[in-house]
Design an enzyme around this catalytic site. Structure first.
Site, short mmCIF file in Angstrom:
data_model
loop_
_atom_site.label_atom_id
_atom_site.label_comp_id
_atom_site.label_asym_id
_atom_site.label_seq_id
_atom_site.Cartn_x
_atom_site.Cartn_y
_atom_site.Cartn_z
N ARG A 272 0.59 -1.19 -0.38
CA ARG A 272 -0.33 0.21 -0.38
C ARG A 272 0.38 1.35 0.25
NH1 ARG A 272 -4.70 0.33 4.35
NH2 ARG A 272 -5.24 1.42 2.83
N CYS B 259 -1.86 6.06 8.77
CA CYS B 259 -2.05 4.89 8.39
C CYS B 259 -2.79 5.15 7.05
CB CYS B 259 -2.55 3.50 9.49
SG CYS B 259 -3.71 4.04 10.68
#
Length: 293
Positions: free
Chosen positions: A193, A251
């Site tokens: 990611r 995050c």
């Protein structure tokens, strides 16, 4: 106050004259409602906490990210439902390495609750210790606890600081140009990611420019227990952390980043959370997103 508690220590406290309040924060991205799992088996007396509705607000993702912080009224109403009382120890846990439970730890510390501990190793540590579980619903007597305003940093409560998107924008600019930066910016998501190879949720793939990838999953051992403080410090140093600068973690939506903030706190760093995280950053077309390592 200690930050972590073992299963055996928790069991002893539950058998004491003044037992702690135990909060079961079961949540994961692919199964956000952990209520059914809680009913099937939980630590005796543990109250289920709904992360999506009690530890998050419902704002616009473009403005605030996917899991905006709750306001004081929302968190206080939830804390009263859980039966939290001033001066009582609170123990939080989930069933996935405390990736979700750390958000409850961070929010409650930020709201002035002094003694909040995380069950090291999460629910699996309780099971491994051979300790009993109970089934069904838990409905404690509501309390009248008054929380501090989470927008004001409480005095003497560490690991509760946060930064907004504008602060991260300035930090990112400094990190890209090599100017002295106010902190280190850690992207604690999975590597795929961070690089932009895989993005299952947010509208753009990649990471905030200047960020270093240090997945939060590496802060625990195979049993889900946090690494010793010295090992956490070594790991954070490898990501560019320094004792004189804050460690700012983000995050996808600010949930798992609280786990990284907890790890930085355990390692002795000034630990700061960017609650909006990448889900807020990626929604703004004027902000750059970087791909690759």
């Amino acid at each position: 106050m200690p930050t972590l508690i073992t299963a055996e220590e928790l069991h002893a406290l539950l058998c004491s004259p003044v037992p702690p309040t135990v909060l079961d924060v079961r949540w994961r991205l692919d199964r956000p409602d952990g209520r059914q799992d809680h009913r099937a088996g939980h630590i005796p007396g543990a109250v289920f906490v709904d992360l999506d509705h009690e530890l998050s607000a419902h704002g616009r993702p473009a403005a605030q990210g996917r899991h905006p912080l709750p306001d004081r009224a929302t968190l206080q109403q939830a804390a009263r439902r859980w039966g939290l009382r001033s001066g009582t120890t609170v123990v939080v846990h989930d069933d996935l390495q405390n990736l979700a439970a750390a958000r409850a730890w961070w929010l409650l510390r930020r709201a002035g609750v002094q003694d909040v501990r995380v069950l090291d190793g999460a629910l699996e540590a309780w099971r491994r210790a051979g300790l009993p579980l109970e089934t069904g619903e838990v409905a404690p007597e509501p309390s009248t606890i008054v929380l501090e305003d989470p927008l004001r940093e409480p005095d003497g409560v560490p690991a509760a600081a946060s930064v907004d998107r504008e602060t991260v924008r300035r930090l990112s600019a400094d990190l890209q140009t090599g100017r002295p930066a106010a902190g280190v910016l850690l992207d604690v998501r999975a590597p795929e990611r961070f690089t932009g190879e895989h993005e299952p949720v947010d509208p753009r793939a990649g990471h905030i420019p200047g960020a270093v990838n240090l997945p939060t999953a590496g802060n625990v051992d195979d049993a889900g227990r946090f690494l010793p403080a010295e090992e956490l410090r070594t790991r954070l140093h490898s990501g560019g952390a320094e004792e004189h600068r804050p460690v700012i973690s983000y995050c996808g939506s600010g949930v798992n980043a609280a786990h990284a903030t907890l790890a930085a706190h355990l390692a002795g760093f000034e630990a700061v959370l960017y609650p909006g995280s990448f889900s807020q950053w990626a929604q703004d077309p004027e902000l750059e997103v970087e791909v690759g390592s």
